[in-house]
Design a protein around this motif. Structure first.
Motif, PDB file in Angstrom:
ATOM      1  N   TYR A   1       0.846  -1.187   0.000  1.00 67.17           N
ATOM      2  CA  TYR A   1       0.000   0.000   0.000  1.00 67.17           C
ATOM      3  C   TYR A   1       0.884   1.240   0.000  1.00 67.17           C
ATOM      4  CZ  TYR A   1      -3.985   2.941   1.527  1.00 67.17           C
ATOM      5  OH  TYR A   1      -4.974   3.890   1.633  1.00 67.17           O
ATOM      6  N   VAL A   2       0.837   2.009  -1.090  1.00 67.77           N
ATOM      7  CA  VAL A   2       1.653   3.214  -1.233  1.00 67.77           C
ATOM      8  C   VAL A   2       0.709   4.398  -1.414  1.00 67.77           C
ATOM      9  CG1 VAL A   2       3.527   4.345  -2.477  1.00 67.77           C
ATOM     10  CG2 VAL A   2       3.444   1.835  -2.358  1.00 67.77           C
ATOM     11  N   VAL A   3       0.829   5.384  -0.519  1.00 65.76           N
ATOM     12  CA  VAL A   3      -0.112   6.498  -0.509  1.00 65.76           C
ATOM     13  C   VAL A   3       0.641   7.824  -0.540  1.00 65.76           C
ATOM     14  CG1 VAL A   3      -0.231   6.410   2.020  1.00 65.76           C
ATOM     15  CG2 VAL A   3      -2.065   7.518   0.739  1.00 65.76           C
ATOM     16  N   LEU A   4       0.086   8.785  -1.256  1.00 64.78           N
ATOM     17  CA  LEU A   4       0.696  10.105  -1.407  1.00 64.78           C
ATOM     18  C   LEU A   4       0.171  11.047  -0.330  1.00 64.78           C
ATOM     19  CD1 LEU A   4       2.537  11.810  -3.303  1.00 64.78           C
ATOM     20  CD2 LEU A   4       0.451  12.453  -4.541  1.00 64.78           C
ATOM     21  N   ALA A   5       1.049  11.880   0.216  1.00 68.65           N
ATOM     22  CA  ALA A   5       0.661  12.839   1.251  1.00 68.65           C
ATOM     23  C   ALA A   5       1.515  14.098   1.118  1.00 68.65           C
ATOM     24  CB  ALA A   5       0.822  12.230   2.642  1.00 68.65           C
ATOM     25  N   GLY A   6       1.170  15.103   1.936  1.00 68.24           N
ATOM     26  CA  GLY A   6       1.902  16.359   1.906  1.00 68.24           C
ATOM     27  C   GLY A   6       2.957  16.456   2.986  1.00 68.24           C
ATOM     28  N   LEU A   7       3.710  17.556   2.949  1.00 66.95           N
ATOM     29  CA  LEU A   7       4.786  17.782   3.912  1.00 66.95           C
ATOM     30  C   LEU A   7       4.274  17.945   5.335  1.00 66.95           C
ATOM     31  CD1 LEU A   7       6.970  20.486   2.114  1.00 66.95           C
ATOM     32  CD2 LEU A   7       7.214  18.005   2.029  1.00 66.95           C
ATOM     33  N   ASN A   8       2.996  18.327   5.472  1.00 69.16           N
ATOM     34  CA  ASN A   8       2.474  18.666   6.798  1.00 69.16           C
ATOM     35  C   ASN A   8       2.290  17.464   7.712  1.00 69.16           C
ATOM     36  OD1 ASN A   8       0.209  18.215   4.825  1.00 69.16           O
ATOM     37  ND2 ASN A   8      -0.985  18.238   6.714  1.00 69.16           N
ATOM     38  N   VAL A   9       2.277  16.256   7.162  1.00 74.63           N
ATOM     39  CA  VAL A   9       2.157  15.067   8.011  1.00 74.63           C
ATOM     40  C   VAL A   9       3.444  14.886   8.814  1.00 74.63           C
ATOM     41  CG1 VAL A   9       1.861  12.567   8.028  1.00 74.63           C
ATOM     42  CG2 VAL A   9       0.535  13.960   6.428  1.00 74.63           C
ATOM     43  N   ASP A  10       3.297  14.643  10.096  1.00 79.13           N
ATOM     44  CA  ASP A  10       4.448  14.438  10.981  1.00 79.13           C
ATOM     45  C   ASP A  10       4.672  12.958  11.254  1.00 79.13           C
ATOM     46  OD1 ASP A  10       5.060  17.178  11.402  1.00 79.13           O
ATOM     47  OD2 ASP A  10       3.468  17.324  12.913  1.00 79.13           O
ATOM     48  N   ALA A  11       5.938  12.554  11.291  1.00 76.15           N
ATOM     49  CA  ALA A  11       6.326  11.197  11.682  1.00 76.15           C
ATOM     50  C   ALA A  11       7.330  11.296  12.824  1.00 76.15           C
ATOM     51  CB  ALA A  11       6.931  10.448  10.499  1.00 76.15           C
ATOM     52  N   PRO A  12       7.443  10.255  13.663  1.00 73.14           N
ATOM     53  CA  PRO A  12       8.310  10.326  14.846  1.00 73.14           C
ATOM     54  C   PRO A  12       9.775  10.595  14.541  1.00 73.14           C
ATOM     55  CG  PRO A  12       6.810   8.472  15.013  1.00 73.14           C
ATOM     56  CD  PRO A  12       6.667   9.007  13.635  1.00 73.14           C
ATOM     57  N   THR A  13      10.242  10.194  13.358  1.00 70.76           N
ATOM     58  CA  THR A  13      11.661  10.347  13.027  1.00 70.76           C
ATOM     59  C   THR A  13      11.979  11.699  12.391  1.00 70.76           C
ATOM     60  OG1 THR A  13      11.269   9.253  10.900  1.00 70.76           O
ATOM     61  CG2 THR A  13      12.014   7.865  12.739  1.00 70.76           C
ATOM     62  N   ASP A  14      10.984  12.568  12.215  1.00 73.64           N
ATOM     63  CA  ASP A  14      11.195  13.832  11.516  1.00 73.64           C
ATOM     64  C   ASP A  14      12.141  14.773  12.261  1.00 73.64           C
ATOM     65  OD1 ASP A  14       9.466  13.024   9.562  1.00 73.64           O
ATOM     66  OD2 ASP A  14       7.812  14.347  10.147  1.00 73.64           O
ATOM     67  N   VAL A  15      12.945  15.467  11.474  1.00 74.80           N
ATOM     68  CA  VAL A  15      13.712  16.616  11.957  1.00 74.80           C
ATOM     69  C   VAL A  15      13.477  17.714  10.915  1.00 74.80           C
ATOM     70  CG1 VAL A  15      15.946  17.460  12.758  1.00 74.80           C
ATOM     71  CG2 VAL A  15      15.426  15.021  12.913  1.00 74.80           C
ATOM     72  N   LYS A  16      12.286  18.262  10.924  1.00 69.79           N
ATOM     73  CA  LYS A  16      11.892  19.201   9.886  1.00 69.79           C
ATOM     74  C   LYS A  16      12.660  20.511   9.988  1.00 69.79           C
ATOM     75  CE  LYS A  16       7.189  17.552   8.939  1.00 69.79           C
ATOM     76  NZ  LYS A  16       5.744  17.882   8.903  1.00 69.79           N
ATOM     77  N   GLY A  17      13.174  20.951   8.827  1.00 72.79           N
ATOM     78  CA  GLY A  17      13.856  22.228   8.764  1.00 72.79           C
ATOM     79  C   GLY A  17      12.869  23.384   8.763  1.00 72.79           C
TER      80      GLY A  17
END
Length: 210
Positions: free
Chosen positions: A103-119
């Motif tokens: 299952y491969v789904v497209l999403a935007g940058l606004n979704v947060d994941a636990p490993t994120d280090v967003k600039g």
């Protein structure tokens, strides 16, 4: 890895979805497309069969997923219509019924994941979405949580601003932050298809850009 025999596509009538469908056809994959308005769909191929219905209709999604080894989704939020992201994922997960469906789904940058280090730029885009469209943002975040809590073989592909030039170029990938501000729909399609035969990003949510 299980060989993919048949693919279900959600959002194939949209701008990004049509790039996805055309590239899948070029690779010779048999497809089942879920379309709300099949009369408006212009791509013709003997590889394509159509299920008439909506992704928020559990029965239509069950018919779509039946007999398929993978689901690729580019469905986006429709203006003025019910929230779609988490409902679509729930219906797909339920339709798979525990089968090992990729299952491969497209999403935007606004979704947060636990490993994120967003600039700074990615965080700014996330905060803008959260404040401007709070319900849509929350629904998209919920869709990630549903996938993360499931046993499905999922990948959520997070993308910045989408261009529709059809020009293929280098794709940068990151587990922690968006590596760029734009990406072409043709490259999104190619990356999503590549996940069918590559487990590098299995049960992860990579950022991609040009």
């Amino acid at each position: 890895m299980k060989r993919i025999q048949k693919i279900a596509v959600i959002g194939g009538g949209g701008r990004t979805g049509q790039y996805l469908v055309n590239q899948l056809i070029e690779k010779g994959y048999p497809l089942k497309l879920l379309l709300r308005h099949p009369e408006n769909f212009t791509i013709q191929s003997p590889l394509v069969s159509i299920v008439h219905g909506d992704v928020l209709d559990a029965h239509a999604v069950h018919e779509l997923v039946e007999g398929c080894d993978a689901v690729l989704s580019t469905v986006g939020q429709r203006k003025g219509e019910p929230l779609v992201a988490s409902g679509a994922i729930l219906n797909v997960l339920n339709a798979a019924g525990g089968r090992p469906v990729r299952y491969v789904v497209l999403a935007g940058l606004n979704v947060d994941a636990p490993t994120d280090v967003k600039g700074e730029e990615t965080q700014k885009a996330t905060e803008w979405m959260r404040s401007t469209f709070p319900e849509i943002h929350a629904d998209r975040q919920k869709s990630y949580e549903l996938l993360a809590q499931s046993d499905a073989g999922w990948t959520m592909v997070r993308v910045p601003y989408i261009e529709f030039n059809g020009d293929r170029s280098e794709v940068k990938v990151s587990a922690t932050d968006s590596p760029g501000t734009r990406i072409d729909a043709a490259d999104i399609a190619a990356f999503m298809i590549a996940q069918l035969t590559d487990d590098t990003w299995l049960r992860k949510a990579p950022f991609i850009s040009n």
